[in-house]
Write an enzyme that holds these catalytic residues in place. Structure first.
Site, PDB file in Angstrom:
ATOM      1  CD  GLU A 134      -6.354  -9.710  -4.334  1.00 22.25           C
ATOM      2  OE1 GLU A 134      -6.511  -9.441  -5.548  1.00 22.25           O
ATOM      3  OE2 GLU A 134      -7.251  -9.611  -3.484  1.00 22.25           O
ATOM      4  CG  HIS A 290      -9.925  -5.728  -5.171  1.00 21.77           C
ATOM      5  ND1 HIS A 290     -10.484  -6.994  -5.116  1.00 21.77           N
ATOM      6  CD2 HIS A 290     -10.912  -4.904  -5.616  1.00 21.77           C
ATOM      7  CE1 HIS A 290     -11.737  -6.935  -5.516  1.00 21.77           C
ATOM      8  NE2 HIS A 290     -12.018  -5.684  -5.820  1.00 21.77           N
TER       9      HIS A 290
END
Length: 335
Positions: A134, A290
């Site tokens: 990420e 996410h």
């Protein structure tokens, strides 16, 4: 519209006015806490450091947890991972309330027992390392889930939050707030994040302990391979981050398996991402999309399903050690 709904639900009698005040107070108090930003260090100024960590952990991913609990089967109540635990910094392992609220056992989300394993194919690799980074500017999160290819079993997890080194503190704070503030885990990130160089050192120790890699053994892992959902993580982001961190791209990042290519060639249908694969395979989303650790778990669940259905995993992309920008894609049909 809101005023119309209020008049319908709360007519103007004295009893109704009392009920209205009680109901609005009930829902306003949690919202007030959120508006006050319970993760602000100033609100915990008198709390000892260990308690500070635990309080933040207890509030992370609260909305996600509520949604998951409502949709889970009665057999297994989903709980969000304690992100301090994944960093090796949980200070509440002896507190019952914390343990009831947060998961400290990742295998609960990756149980292979429910699968019919009659279609499993022999694999050329013993272990598959699911990786989902990420952070678009610099890497902010580095999670890896280790799955045994022959049994589908979850073996171990490596998870670190990564502190950028190429931007000032104000820019980092804005970057992290924009990324993790919506999940309520920005405090955890600030408490645990370390530079990418240190992350790789710890990761290499982790791999060495599992006999997956050893300094000087060459480009490939030892009977293992990284699995990513797309090529971006290892084709683009790791070399970029290594350049920012002023280190050489490690030899073990020279090849990988793109799960999208395996999916396309096995099921003969194109999937643009993790959510598409999960939807088509009827796999329920676990956690927050996410958030790196949750995405890695979900990608690992897709991987388990592919193995159960009889898919064969092989390297789909390989980088030239002499020219890092030169990547060979090994599948004719690929995403």
């Amino acid at each position: 519209m809101y005023s119309v709904v209020r008049r319908i639900l709360f007519p103007a009698s004295s009893t109704s006015r009392l009920l209205r005040r009680m109901t609005l107070a009930r829902f306003s108090f949690p919202l007030l806490l959120l508006r006050l930003n319970v993760f602000s260090p100033s609100l915990h100024a008198n709390v000892p450091p260990s308690r500070k960590l635990a309080v933040s952990a207890s509030l992370s991913s609260m909305n996600s947890a509520a949604l998951e609990e409502a949709s889970c089967s009665k057999g297994h109540r989903w709980k969000p991972m304690c992100l301090y635990f994944t960093q090796g910094k949980c200070t509440k392992m002896d507190e019952k309330v914390h343990l009831e609220k947060f998961n400290h056992n990742l295998s609960m989300d990756l149980q292979p027992n429910a699968f019919d394993q009659n279609n499993l194919r022999p694999q050329n690799m013993d272990y598959l390392l699911v990786l989902d980074l990420e952070g678009k500017i610099e890497i902010l999160e580095f999670p890896v889930v280790m799955i045994e290819a022959k049994t589908l079993k979850f073996i171990d997890l490596f998870h670190r939050f990564v502190r950028p080194t190429g931007m000032n503190d104000q820019r980092v704070a804005q970057y992290v707030e924009g990324k993790y503030g919506k999940f309520g885990v920005d405090r955890v990130w600030h408490d645990t994040a370390i530079p990418f160089r240190d992350v790789l050192e710890e990761f290499e120790t982790w791999m060495t302990n599992h006999q997956l890699w050893k300094k000087g053994m060459g480009a490939s892992l030892n009977h293992a391979a990284f699995v990513t959902c797309g090529n971006w993580d290892l084709k683009t982001k790791v070399p970029q981050q290594c350049k920012v961190s002023k280190i050489r791209t490690p030899s073990y990042f020279m090849e990988w398996i793109n799960l999208k290519d395996i999916y396309l060639n096995f099921y003969h249908r194109r999937a643009t991402g993790m959510m598409t694969m999960m939807r088509e395979l009827d796999i329920r989303l676990s956690g927050s999309h996410h958030l790196g650790i949750d995405d890695t778990i979900n990608i690992a669940r897709v991987l388990q399903r592919l193995l159960v259905d009889g898919a064969y995993f092989q390297i789909t992309a390989r980088r030239s050690p002499s020219n890092l920008s030169n990547v060979e894609f090994l599948f004719k049909n690929r995403i």
